[in-house]
Design a protein around this motif. Structure first.
Motif, mmCIF file in Angstrom:
data_model
loop_
_atom_site.group_PDB
_atom_site.id
_atom_site.type_symbol
_atom_site.label_atom_id
_atom_site.label_comp_id
_atom_site.label_asym_id
_atom_site.label_seq_id
_atom_site.Cartn_x
_atom_site.Cartn_y
_atom_site.Cartn_z
ATOM 1 N N LEU A 66 -4.122 -2.795 4.355
ATOM 2 C CA LEU A 66 -5.487 -2.308 4.568
ATOM 3 C C LEU A 66 -6.402 -3.400 5.113
ATOM 4 C CD1 LEU A 66 -5.992 -0.065 1.426
ATOM 5 C CD2 LEU A 66 -5.626 0.667 3.776
ATOM 6 N N GLU A 67 -6.140 -4.640 4.743
ATOM 7 C CA GLU A 67 -6.970 -5.740 5.247
ATOM 8 C C GLU A 67 -6.670 -6.081 6.699
ATOM 9 O OE1 GLU A 67 -6.249 -8.900 2.471
ATOM 10 O OE2 GLU A 67 -7.876 -8.251 1.143
ATOM 11 N N ASP A 70 -6.101 -1.824 11.077
ATOM 12 C CA ASP A 70 -7.194 -0.857 11.220
ATOM 13 C C ASP A 70 -6.681 0.573 11.360
ATOM 14 O OD1 ASP A 70 -9.083 -2.848 11.040
ATOM 15 O OD2 ASP A 70 -9.212 -3.143 13.217
ATOM 16 N N VAL A 73 -6.240 2.028 7.934
ATOM 17 C CA VAL A 73 -7.527 2.389 7.339
ATOM 18 C C VAL A 73 -8.018 3.701 7.917
ATOM 19 C CG1 VAL A 73 -9.932 1.687 7.080
ATOM 20 C CG2 VAL A 73 -8.122 -0.018 6.848
#
Length: 105
Positions: A66-67, A70, A73
């Motif tokens: 998730l970090e 993209d 996300v």
């Protein structure tokens, strides 16, 4: 009288050994049965720990994804929260059995 004294000592020694054996199996905080139960509890705790560690590892992988990704996300935002981009139209299909019928109105 020597025979009786020797026999008495043997009986006393046998009684002490029997009492020590009984106490080793049944008595005290560190009996054999208590130790077996503790070993079983330890194996169960180690299994729970391994399961928890695996769950933590998968959550860390999800956090990393998730970090840094993209697209991931965006996928979660669309699937879980029904979010759309500007200019897109969202169509929601409702199952027929949950739609109100004209007779119910």
């Amino acid at each position: 009288m020597a025979l009786t004294s020797r026999t008495g000592r043997r009986l006393l020694a046998g009684g002490v050994l029997a009492l020590a054996g009984y106490y080793a199996l049944w008595g005290g905080e560190y009996s054999a049965f208590h130790l077996l139960r503790l070993k079983k509890e330890r194996r169960e705790a180690e299994a729970r720990l391994a399961s928890t560690r695996a769950e933590v590892d998968s959550l860390r992988a999800l956090v990393d994804k998730l970090e840094n990704d993209d697209a991931e996300v965006e996928r979660i935002a669309r699937e879980r929260f029904g979010m759309i981009r500007e200019g897109e139209l969202l169509y929601r299909f409702v199952p027929m059995d949950s739609a109100p019928t004209p007779a119910a109105e």
